[in-house]
Write a protein that holds these residues in place. Sequence first.
Motif, PDB file in Angstrom:
ATOM      1  N   THR A 142      53.786 -16.533  39.732  1.00 39.57           N
ATOM      2  CA  THR A 142      52.846 -17.586  40.109  1.00 39.57           C
ATOM      3  C   THR A 142      51.668 -17.486  39.217  1.00 39.57           C
ATOM      4  O   THR A 142      51.223 -18.342  38.428  1.00 39.57           O
ATOM      5  CB  THR A 142      52.791 -17.751  41.560  1.00 39.57           C
ATOM      6  OG1 THR A 142      53.755 -17.935  42.108  1.00 39.57           O
ATOM      7  CG2 THR A 142      51.552 -19.080  41.722  1.00 39.57           C
ATOM      8  N   PRO A 143      51.074 -16.322  38.891  1.00 38.17           N
ATOM      9  CA  PRO A 143      50.009 -16.172  38.153  1.00 38.17           C
ATOM     10  C   PRO A 143      50.121 -16.611  36.611  1.00 38.17           C
ATOM     11  O   PRO A 143      49.496 -17.299  36.085  1.00 38.17           O
ATOM     12  CB  PRO A 143      49.449 -14.738  38.166  1.00 38.17           C
ATOM     13  CG  PRO A 143      50.077 -14.129  39.301  1.00 38.17           C
ATOM     14  CD  PRO A 143      51.248 -15.053  39.725  1.00 38.17           C
ATOM     15  N   LEU A 144      51.362 -16.251  36.212  1.00 36.88           N
ATOM     16  CA  LEU A 144      51.879 -16.614  34.957  1.00 36.88           C
ATOM     17  C   LEU A 144      51.949 -18.072  34.728  1.00 36.88           C
ATOM     18  O   LEU A 144      51.617 -18.751  33.888  1.00 36.88           O
ATOM     19  CB  LEU A 144      53.107 -15.890  34.717  1.00 36.88           C
ATOM     20  CG  LEU A 144      52.908 -14.290  34.464  1.00 36.88           C
ATOM     21  CD1 LEU A 144      54.364 -13.789  34.003  1.00 36.88           C
ATOM     22  CD2 LEU A 144      51.888 -14.050  33.225  1.00 36.88           C
ATOM     23  N   HIS A 145      52.522 -18.610  35.886  1.00 35.23           N
ATOM     24  CA  HIS A 145      52.820 -20.143  35.880  1.00 35.23           C
ATOM     25  C   HIS A 145      51.454 -21.135  35.685  1.00 35.23           C
ATOM     26  O   HIS A 145      51.217 -21.880  35.131  1.00 35.23           O
ATOM     27  CB  HIS A 145      53.654 -20.521  37.048  1.00 35.23           C
ATOM     28  CG  HIS A 145      53.917 -21.913  37.068  1.00 35.23           C
ATOM     29  ND1 HIS A 145      54.684 -22.518  36.018  1.00 35.23           N
ATOM     30  CD2 HIS A 145      53.857 -22.927  37.766  1.00 35.23           C
ATOM     31  CE1 HIS A 145      54.892 -23.731  36.117  1.00 35.23           C
ATOM     32  NE2 HIS A 145      54.616 -24.209  37.540  1.00 35.23           N
ATOM     33  N   ARG A 146      50.318 -20.330  36.612  1.00 37.04           N
ATOM     34  CA  ARG A 146      49.139 -20.874  36.582  1.00 37.04           C
ATOM     35  C   ARG A 146      48.430 -20.975  35.193  1.00 37.04           C
ATOM     36  O   ARG A 146      47.729 -21.947  34.826  1.00 37.04           O
ATOM     37  CB  ARG A 146      48.441 -20.465  37.823  1.00 37.04           C
ATOM     38  CG  ARG A 146      49.237 -21.049  39.136  1.00 37.04           C
ATOM     39  CD  ARG A 146      48.162 -21.041  40.214  1.00 37.04           C
ATOM     40  NE  ARG A 146      48.872 -21.407  41.436  1.00 37.04           N
ATOM     41  CZ  ARG A 146      48.851 -21.215  42.661  1.00 37.04           C
ATOM     42  NH1 ARG A 146      48.292 -19.861  42.816  1.00 37.04           N
ATOM     43  NH2 ARG A 146      49.370 -21.919  43.599  1.00 37.04           N
ATOM     44  N   ALA A 147      48.467 -19.765  34.822  1.00 38.61           N
ATOM     45  CA  ALA A 147      47.794 -19.567  33.482  1.00 38.61           C
ATOM     46  C   ALA A 147      48.337 -19.907  32.277  1.00 38.61           C
ATOM     47  O   ALA A 147      47.576 -20.592  31.384  1.00 38.61           O
ATOM     48  CB  ALA A 147      47.386 -18.139  33.422  1.00 38.61           C
ATOM     49  N   LEU A 148      49.625 -19.915  32.253  1.00 40.98           N
ATOM     50  CA  LEU A 148      50.235 -20.045  30.800  1.00 40.98           C
ATOM     51  C   LEU A 148      51.300 -21.154  31.002  1.00 40.98           C
ATOM     52  O   LEU A 148      51.661 -21.847  30.138  1.00 40.98           O
ATOM     53  CB  LEU A 148      51.006 -18.774  30.348  1.00 40.98           C
ATOM     54  CG  LEU A 148      49.854 -17.794  30.189  1.00 40.98           C
ATOM     55  CD1 LEU A 148      50.652 -16.425  30.051  1.00 40.98           C
ATOM     56  CD2 LEU A 148      48.891 -17.780  29.216  1.00 40.98           C
ATOM     57  N   LEU A 260      51.136 -11.273  24.414  1.00 36.49           N
ATOM     58  CA  LEU A 260      51.412 -10.348  25.549  1.00 36.49           C
ATOM     59  C   LEU A 260      50.125 -10.028  26.272  1.00 36.49           C
ATOM     60  O   LEU A 260      49.801  -9.854  27.563  1.00 36.49           O
ATOM     61  CB  LEU A 260      51.893  -9.010  25.143  1.00 36.49           C
ATOM     62  CG  LEU A 260      52.449  -8.081  25.926  1.00 36.49           C
ATOM     63  CD1 LEU A 260      53.516  -8.509  27.136  1.00 36.49           C
ATOM     64  CD2 LEU A 260      53.095  -6.814  25.373  1.00 36.49           C
ATOM     65  N   ALA A 261      49.022 -10.023  25.348  1.00 36.17           N
ATOM     66  CA  ALA A 261      47.514  -9.667  26.246  1.00 36.17           C
ATOM     67  C   ALA A 261      47.323 -10.923  27.167  1.00 36.17           C
ATOM     68  O   ALA A 261      46.633 -10.529  28.169  1.00 36.17           O
ATOM     69  CB  ALA A 261      46.534  -9.654  24.779  1.00 36.17           C
ATOM     70  N   GLN A 262      47.585 -11.962  26.753  1.00 36.26           N
ATOM     71  CA  GLN A 262      47.513 -13.090  27.635  1.00 36.26           C
ATOM     72  C   GLN A 262      48.353 -12.896  28.747  1.00 36.26           C
ATOM     73  O   GLN A 262      47.765 -13.343  30.150  1.00 36.26           O
ATOM     74  CB  GLN A 262      47.661 -14.545  26.873  1.00 36.26           C
ATOM     75  CG  GLN A 262      46.754 -14.741  26.064  1.00 36.26           C
ATOM     76  CD  GLN A 262      46.889 -16.208  25.125  1.00 36.26           C
ATOM     77  OE1 GLN A 262      47.992 -16.282  24.588  1.00 36.26           O
ATOM     78  NE2 GLN A 262      46.544 -17.419  25.710  1.00 36.26           N
ATOM     79  N   VAL A 263      49.649 -12.531  28.676  1.00 37.56           N
ATOM     80  CA  VAL A 263      50.377 -12.395  29.884  1.00 37.56           C
ATOM     81  C   VAL A 263      49.817 -11.233  30.974  1.00 37.56           C
ATOM     82  O   VAL A 263      49.500 -11.468  32.123  1.00 37.56           O
ATOM     83  CB  VAL A 263      51.787 -11.790  29.529  1.00 37.56           C
ATOM     84  CG1 VAL A 263      52.765 -11.318  30.568  1.00 37.56           C
ATOM     85  CG2 VAL A 263      52.491 -13.226  28.931  1.00 37.56           C
ATOM     86  N   ARG A 264      49.298 -10.102  30.206  1.00 39.81           N
ATOM     87  CA  ARG A 264      48.684  -9.035  31.069  1.00 39.81           C
ATOM     88  C   ARG A 264      47.468  -9.507  31.683  1.00 39.81           C
ATOM     89  O   ARG A 264      47.115  -9.132  32.917  1.00 39.81           O
ATOM     90  CB  ARG A 264      48.359  -7.896  30.126  1.00 39.81           C
ATOM     91  CG  ARG A 264      49.710  -6.963  29.598  1.00 39.81           C
ATOM     92  CD  ARG A 264      49.011  -5.848  28.827  1.00 39.81           C
ATOM     93  NE  ARG A 264      50.143  -5.061  28.256  1.00 39.81           N
ATOM     94  CZ  ARG A 264      51.055  -4.269  28.570  1.00 39.81           C
ATOM     95  NH1 ARG A 264      50.725  -4.034  29.960  1.00 39.81           N
ATOM     96  NH2 ARG A 264      51.937  -3.756  28.227  1.00 39.81           N
TER      97      ARG A 264
END
Length: 349
Positions: A142-148, A260-264
């Motif tokens: 979910t945090p990845l879905h919301r951010a990216l 990858l930095a954005q994912v982290r």
Amino acid sequence: MPTPPPNIAIVGATGAVGREMLAVLEQRNFKHRAIRAFASPRSAGQQLPYRGTTITVEALTDAWPSGIDCALLSAGSGISKAVAPKAVASGTVVIDNSSAFRMTPGVPLIVPEINMHADTANGGRIIANPNCSTIILLMAATPLHRALGIERMVVSTYQAASGAGWQAMEALENESRAVLAGQPHHASIFHEPYAFNLFCHNSAMDPTTGLNAEEQKMISETRKIWGDETVRISATCVRVPVLRAHCESVNITLKKPATLAQVRAALAQAPGVQIIDDRASNTFPTPLKATGGDDVLIGRLRADPSQLPPNANPDGSTPTLGFDLFIAGDQLRKGAALNAVQIAERIFN
Ligand SMILES: NC(=O)c1ccc[n+]([C@@H]2O[C@H](COP(=O)([O-])OP(=O)(O)OC[C@H]3O[C@@H](n4cnc5c(N)ncnc54)[C@H](OP(=O)(O)O)[C@@H]3O)[C@@H](O)[C@H]2O)c1
């Protein structure tokens, strides 16, 4: 006048999830008045330790007890279907761990960190706790879905015995002892021998789609929790000979390229997750590290080489659509008891 703390009932209190409910209520110092523990007549009179004293297990009867504000149900869907309507009629808020009402329209399916805004008003009503593998997946996704923005996920699970209750844990131990003592492999609880083996999840297989029920739940429940019927998931759910805590390998495709930095960064800010990702020492999430903990552990973060653009840097610094991760979570806690108690906390404490 402030509302008094709730009277609580745990139904299925002697089971793997029910015992964990008591542990979580105790550890989190949940404010309540009386707490009553119910199970089958087999367990009536059993003493369960709680806050330095014991609670006597009562046999669940046809009549729902009066004066219960909050019921935490974990005795299987049949019991939930029988108990929940009576409890709701008497003004109890039911937080149900079974699959009985998860997909029922109007019943919120809640992971507090994700969608607690879904209507959870106090008063007689049912709130469903999602499937354990789905909760663990969505804590990371979910945090990845919301951010990216996630376009698609391919998930493979490694599911522990505890997900099937205390009898499955006992069966794994007994089968393992028998094999180590030189006896032939035998199947004592699932459709395949469990010790030193792994197999397609034991839930019902749909002969038309080829999906087992666990895989279907991951798809349907994610769509309901995210409120998006277009979410695309391919899941393979597997039971592995681990006593406790589920792991999942997750391949995601984003809607737009990211580094990858954005994912982290998206995961680092998320509540209820912890990144364990040390390539130098080969240290990543494991079921043992997740056992007994509240956080979902996330590691093996990397760009998916099959989706890297031509001439991209393989270290993830070139924006790309595909990423891989490996997660581990204690499904008796965040996948069941902890999630249910967190819902109750938001309503009552
Ligand atoms: N295990 C997990 O990780 C997990 C995760 C999410 C959701 N869930 C769901 O939670 C529920 C319980 O799972 P579990 O793993 O805790 O199972 P479990 O270890 O087998 O425990 C089952 C519980 O239900 C009680 N029970 C059985 N028949 C009953 C009856 N006729 N009347 C009253 N109580 C009865 C049992 O009481 P006795 O001891 O007296 O038999 C026991 O307390 C299931 O719906 C499961 O799908 C489990």
